[in-house]
Design an enzyme around this catalytic site. Structure first.
Site, short mmCIF file in Angstrom:
data_model
loop_
_atom_site.label_atom_id
_atom_site.label_comp_id
_atom_site.label_asym_id
_atom_site.label_seq_id
_atom_site.Cartn_x
_atom_site.Cartn_y
_atom_site.Cartn_z
N ARG A 92 -1.43 -2.42 3.63
CA ARG A 92 -1.76 -1.17 4.31
C ARG A 92 -1.27 -1.26 5.75
O ARG A 92 -1.46 -2.30 6.41
CB ARG A 92 -3.29 -0.91 4.34
CG ARG A 92 -3.97 -0.90 2.99
CD ARG A 92 -3.37 0.07 2.01
NE ARG A 92 -3.39 1.44 2.45
CZ ARG A 92 -2.72 2.41 1.82
NH1 ARG A 92 -1.98 2.16 0.75
NH2 ARG A 92 -2.80 3.64 2.27
N ASN A 108 0.02 -12.15 10.82
CA ASN A 108 0.57 -11.57 9.59
C ASN A 108 1.71 -12.47 9.11
O ASN A 108 2.40 -13.09 9.92
CB ASN A 108 1.13 -10.17 9.87
CG ASN A 108 1.72 -9.53 8.63
OD1 ASN A 108 1.13 -9.59 7.53
ND2 ASN A 108 2.89 -8.92 8.77
N HIS A 110 5.26 -12.15 6.98
CA HIS A 110 6.21 -11.13 6.51
C HIS A 110 7.39 -11.83 5.86
O HIS A 110 7.91 -12.81 6.40
CB HIS A 110 6.68 -10.27 7.69
CG HIS A 110 7.60 -9.17 7.28
ND1 HIS A 110 7.16 -8.05 6.60
CD2 HIS A 110 8.93 -9.03 7.40
CE1 HIS A 110 8.19 -7.26 6.34
NE2 HIS A 110 9.28 -7.84 6.81
C1 GAR Z 1 4.05 -12.28 0.35
O1 GAR Z 1 5.39 -12.51 0.02
C2 GAR Z 1 3.94 -11.71 1.74
O2 GAR Z 1 4.88 -12.23 2.64
C3 GAR Z 1 4.20 -10.26 1.49
O3 GAR Z 1 3.50 -9.98 0.30
C4 GAR Z 1 3.46 -11.16 -0.51
C5 GAR Z 1 2.03 -11.42 -0.90
O4 GAR Z 1 1.95 -12.45 -1.84
N1 GAR Z 1 3.76 -9.45 2.56
C6 GAR Z 1 4.34 -8.31 2.93
O5 GAR Z 1 5.30 -7.86 2.35
C7 GAR Z 1 3.71 -7.64 4.10
N2 GAR Z 1 4.52 -6.56 4.58
P1 GAR Z 1 0.56 -13.16 -2.12
O6 GAR Z 1 -0.45 -12.06 -2.40
O7 GAR Z 1 0.83 -13.99 -3.35
O8 GAR Z 1 0.21 -13.97 -0.92
#
Ligand code: GAR
Length: 197
Positions: A92, A108, A110
């Site tokens: 979000r 965070n 990314h």
């Molecule tokens: C991860 O790759 C994280 O870097 C990305 O979502 C995935 C969550 O994986 N985050 C984003 O894209 C944020 N903009 P997880 O739930 O297995 O940790």
């Protein structure tokens, strides 16, 4: 003093698991809450299995009213008194109204080498651009999306034949190493950048 760490997730929570597992022994942080914006988030059960309190603040009933959603988020967080918030796959967008009071205490992860590829579909975009390397970034959260001081990055090669899924899995392996290392330093008050190869 030990820092209380709240982790916000939207999905499977593999980064959350690595963060929770890292906070033992002389680590300066301890998990106080795993919060998801959907009861369907697979990470919730993993957090329960790890003995971490969980909460859900579903964004959907707020029907796009971000300030109201964020007020509910803030109320739930306040019950658990975190010192640090880690966004770990929390999908979000947070407005300045929520972010500003937490600035300097919210991280965070990314899946790109910021400032490249803010936003979504980072793996596909890196492949389409013909990049030869890709990676992930842990940064402090500021009101601008996927911006804010960089605390750590990890790089991976892009190989011939990579698909977005193959590349995502390679990057995720590095996320699992990078985020716990950055959090351990950050919770100890150290903002020195970590660069993993
Ligand atoms: C991860 O790759 C994280 O870097 C990305 O979502 C995935 C969550 O994986 N985050 C984003 O894209 C944020 N903009 P997880 O739930 O297995 O940790």
């Amino acid at each position: 003093m030990t820092k209380r760490v709240a982790i916000l997730i939207s999905g499977g929570g593999s980064n959350m698991v690595k963060l929770v597992e890292s906070m033992t022994g002389d680590h300066p942080g301890r998990p106080c809450l795993v919060l998801a914006n959907s009861a369907d988030a697979g990470g919730l059960q993993k957090a329960k299995n790890l003995g971490v309190p969980t909460a859900v603040v579903d964004h959907r009933p707020f029907k796009g009213d971000r300030p109201a959603f964020e007020a509910a988020l803030q109320d739930t967080l306040a019950e658990h008194k975190p010192d640090i918030i880690c966004l770990a796959g929390f999908m979000r967008v947070l407005t300045a109204g929520f972010v500003t009071p937490w600035q300097g205490r919210m991280l965070n992860i990314h899946p790109s080498l910021l400032p490249k590829y803010r936003g979504l579909h980072t793996h596909a975009r890196a492949l389409e651009a013909g990049d030869t390397e890709h990676g992930c970034t842990v940064h402090e959260v500021t009101p601008a999306l996927d911006d804010g001081p960089i605390l750590g990055q990890a790089r991976v090669p892009i190989r011939p034949g990579d698909t977005p899924d193959i590349l995502a899995a390679r990057v995720l392996g590095q996320e699992h190493k990078l985020y716990p290392q950055v959090l351990a330093r950050f919770a100890a008050g150290d903002r020195t950048t970590i660069m993993l190869k």
